[in-house]
Enzyme design. Structure first.
Site, short mmCIF file in Angstrom:
data_model
loop_
_atom_site.label_atom_id
_atom_site.label_comp_id
_atom_site.label_asym_id
_atom_site.label_seq_id
_atom_site.Cartn_x
_atom_site.Cartn_y
_atom_site.Cartn_z
CB VAL A 105 -0.98 0.00 1.20
CG1 VAL A 105 -0.26 0.09 2.53
CG2 VAL A 105 -1.99 1.14 1.08
N GLY A 157 -7.03 7.53 8.50
CA GLY A 157 -7.35 7.06 7.15
C GLY A 157 -8.05 5.72 7.24
CB ILE A 205 -4.83 1.46 8.31
CG1 ILE A 205 -4.65 0.65 7.01
CG2 ILE A 205 -4.23 0.71 9.49
CD1 ILE A 205 -3.21 0.46 6.58
NE ARG A 214 -2.87 15.91 4.02
CZ ARG A 214 -2.27 14.74 3.90
NH1 ARG A 214 -1.08 14.55 4.46
NH2 ARG A 214 -2.82 13.74 3.25
CG HIS A 272 6.88 -3.93 7.91
ND1 HIS A 272 7.49 -2.92 7.22
CD2 HIS A 272 5.55 -3.79 7.65
CE1 HIS A 272 6.59 -2.21 6.55
NE2 HIS A 272 5.40 -2.74 6.80
CB ILE A 273 4.23 -9.45 10.62
CG1 ILE A 273 4.09 -9.09 12.11
CG2 ILE A 273 5.57 -10.10 10.33
CD1 ILE A 273 4.08 -10.30 13.04
CB SER A 288 -0.28 -6.92 5.13
OG SER A 288 1.03 -7.21 4.64
#
Length: 328
Positions: free
Chosen positions: A84, A163, A165, A186, A293-294, A296
């Site tokens: 992504v 967002g 996620i 923002r 970094h798992i 997904s």
């Protein structure tokens, strides 16, 4: 037409889940070359592999810069990333050359949100410490204050970046009895009402939250955003969780905040660099949970990601619609 298409070359920078590989082999009209390993392709092999390619299917770990685009040459029509995120790609260079880009948003939202909640609970309730105590014989009798952590019920959660996620994380945390959900970014989000989200300045979120969850995009504004000043504003009982990008956090400042008791605990699924060296100071801390970094990493999610990245690649090669195309 078929004869022309058969000359099209595709380079895949890693072994990918079978769902994606199957789609490409079924297309049957491309010369597919692949770095056939679960480990990243060395830079020299990557530059060699993309020579003359019409399409590239890459991963987040592959640096797609001007040098690589030059190595690929003028045939390159499409780059499809199995991710992504796209901060590994020099988007200005790619745009300049008129190359289309596909990515895999949405499909990993649920898996990443689930992992983030698991990471938050692991850090807040000191799960890795508990597992270690069972293994090393530290578990003796029941003790009133032993391995006590922090609960979500009645708490305030702050989500930095609401967002897709971020919203999915907030929805899941609501089920734990969270009292307030704050978010910053923002702009205010119309859908924040789904979680009772209050749009507040970042400083307010950091100061008032019991749990600070970072789920924003990496931009020049967010790079290094979580620094000493950020951590100094947090409650001493607060838990910090990052499942966005490693470079959003100043890791030296995080180490200081954790080691001095400025904040209670942290959970990271992303670091700088990746992999994090085994002698990194953060790994010496009991109150810091680091995952590789798992976010997904479920079989179904990775399969859908591979399928979507293959569809994006084929659409770009054929000059047709891509299911998930990045617009510049």
């Amino acid at each position: 037409m078929q004869a022309v298409q058969k000359l099209m070359k595709v380079f895949i920078t890693r072994r990918i889940p079978p769902e994606g590989a199957k789609l490409l082999s079924q297309a049957g009209v491309y010369e597919v070359a692949q770095w056939d390993s679960d480990e990243p392709v060395p830079r020299a092999e990557l530059l060699k592999g993309v020579e003359g390619a019409h399409g590239i299917l890459c991963l987040l770990s592959d640096k797609i810069d001007a040098e690589l685009l030059d190595a690929a040459g003028p045939n390159l029509k499409v780059i499809s990333t199995l991710s992504v995120g796209f901060d590994h790609m020099a988007m200005d260079e790619i745009k300049k050359r008129g190359i289309r880009v596909g990515y895999t948003p949405d499909v990993l939202t649920d898996a990443t949100a689930e992992l983030t909640v698991a990471l938050l609970l692991a850090a807040a309730r000191r799960l890795p410490e508990g597992v270690e105590e069972v293994k090393n014989g530290g578990w003796s009798s029941w003790k009133p204050l032993w391995l006590c952590g922090y609960g979500l019920s009645g708490s305030t959660v702050g989500v930095v970046g609401l967002g897709r996620i971020g919203l999915a994380i907030a929805k899941r945390l609501k089920a734990f009895g969270v009292k307030r959900t704050l978010y910053s970014g923002r702009t205010a989000k119309a859908y924040a009402g789904e979680v009772g989200g209050e749009f507040v300045p970042l400083d307010t979120l950091v100061a008032e939250s019991d749990f600070v969850v970072v789920s924003c995009s990496l931009t020049p504004d967010t790079k290094g955003m979580c620094d000493q000043a950020f951590f100094n504003k947090m409650k001493k009982t607060a838990v910090f969780v990052n499942s966005s990008r490693g470079t959003v956090v100043n890791q030296e400042d995080l180490y200081q905040a954790l080691s001095t008791g400025q904040i209670a605990a942290a959970g990271l699924d992303v670091t700088t660099p990746e992999p994090l060296p085994t002698d990194h100071p953060l790994l010496t801390l009991k109150n810091c949970v680091v995952l590789p970094h798992i976010g997904s990493a479920t079989y179904s999610t990775r399969g859908v990601m591979a399928e979507l990245s293959a569809q994006n690649l084929l659409g770009g090669l054929q000059g047709t619609d891509m299911p998930s195309e990045l617009t510049f």
